[in-house]
Design a protein around this motif. Structure first.
Motif, PDB file in Angstrom:
ATOM      1  N   GLY A 120       2.179   5.784  -7.850  1.00 12.79           N
ATOM      2  CA  GLY A 120       2.576   6.033  -9.237  1.00 12.79           C
ATOM      3  C   GLY A 120       3.873   6.407  -9.178  1.00 12.79           C
ATOM      4  N   ARG A 121       4.528   6.894  -8.206  1.00 10.85           N
ATOM      5  CA  ARG A 121       5.942   7.408  -8.484  1.00 10.85           C
ATOM      6  C   ARG A 121       6.756   6.485  -7.742  1.00 10.85           C
ATOM      7  N   PHE A 122       6.429   5.908  -6.306  1.00 10.16           N
ATOM      8  CA  PHE A 122       7.237   5.068  -5.530  1.00 10.16           C
ATOM      9  C   PHE A 122       6.905   3.716  -5.741  1.00 10.16           C
ATOM     10  N   THR A 123       7.770   2.841  -5.494  1.00  9.99           N
ATOM     11  CA  THR A 123       7.587   1.285  -5.626  1.00  9.99           C
ATOM     12  C   THR A 123       8.345   0.921  -4.420  1.00  9.99           C
ATOM     13  N   TYR A 152       0.830  -1.287  -0.010  1.00 11.38           N
ATOM     14  CA  TYR A 152       0.053   0.019   0.097  1.00 11.38           C
ATOM     15  C   TYR A 152       0.964   1.062  -0.152  1.00 11.38           C
ATOM     16  N   TYR A 153       0.354   2.172  -0.618  1.00  7.52           N
ATOM     17  CA  TYR A 153       1.158   3.541  -0.842  1.00  7.52           C
ATOM     18  C   TYR A 153       0.342   4.668  -0.263  1.00  7.52           C
ATOM     19  N   ALA A 154       0.849   5.704   0.325  1.00 11.60           N
ATOM     20  CA  ALA A 154       0.380   6.818   0.343  1.00 11.60           C
ATOM     21  C   ALA A 154       0.001   7.668  -0.841  1.00 11.60           C
ATOM     22  N   ASP A 155      -1.146   8.221  -0.892  1.00 11.48           N
ATOM     23  CA  ASP A 155      -1.776   8.956  -1.935  1.00 11.48           C
ATOM     24  C   ASP A 155      -0.554   9.894  -2.747  1.00 11.48           C
ATOM     25  N   SER A 156       0.099  10.608  -1.788  1.00 10.79           N
ATOM     26  CA  SER A 156       1.282  11.385  -2.421  1.00 10.79           C
ATOM     27  C   SER A 156       2.314  10.908  -3.150  1.00 10.79           C
TER      28      SER A 156
END
Length: 123
Positions: free
Chosen positions: A65-68, A58-62
């Protein structure tokens, strides 16, 4: 005793990329929830990404799409690949490990923390 050591931080221009790594030492790495958090000066520590047993990430919205985020259970490491970096990404980045099996969106769900690595995005 669990130890976490981050590496890979540095200074990068806006739009650039960095790859952070976190080396884990201790028992049974594969059962831990692993997470990345960051803290900018004067701000609270905020969630960046988390993964459990290599199934859920899971990723923060911020940063979506940029971080993996990925983990290699055979090498006891996790990484955070950061692309298209922005000045707002500037912070100390921390790796964390949690035993409870919780999703790992909040700092209090983690038992162990690394010392942090500085990421500065500036032209």
């Amino acid at each position: 005793q669990v130890q976490l050591v981050e590496s890979g931080g540095g200074l990068v221009q806006p739009g650039g990329s960095l790859r952070l790594s976190c080396a884990y030492s201790g028992p049974t790495f594969s059962v831990y929830t692993m997470g990345w958090f960051r803290q900018a000066p004067g701000k609270e520590r905020e969630f960046v990404a988390t993964t459990r047993w290599s199934r859920d990430t899971y990723y923060a919205d911020s940063v979506k799409g940029r971080f993996t985020m990925g983990r290699d259970n055979a090498k006891n490491t996790v990484f955070l690949e950061m692309n298209n970096l922005k000045p707002d990404d500037t912070a100390v980045y921390y790796c964390a490990a949690g035993r409870s099996g919780a999703l790992g969106l909040r700092p209090n769900e983690y038992d162990y923390w690394g010392q942090g690595t500085q990421v500065t995005v500036s032209s």
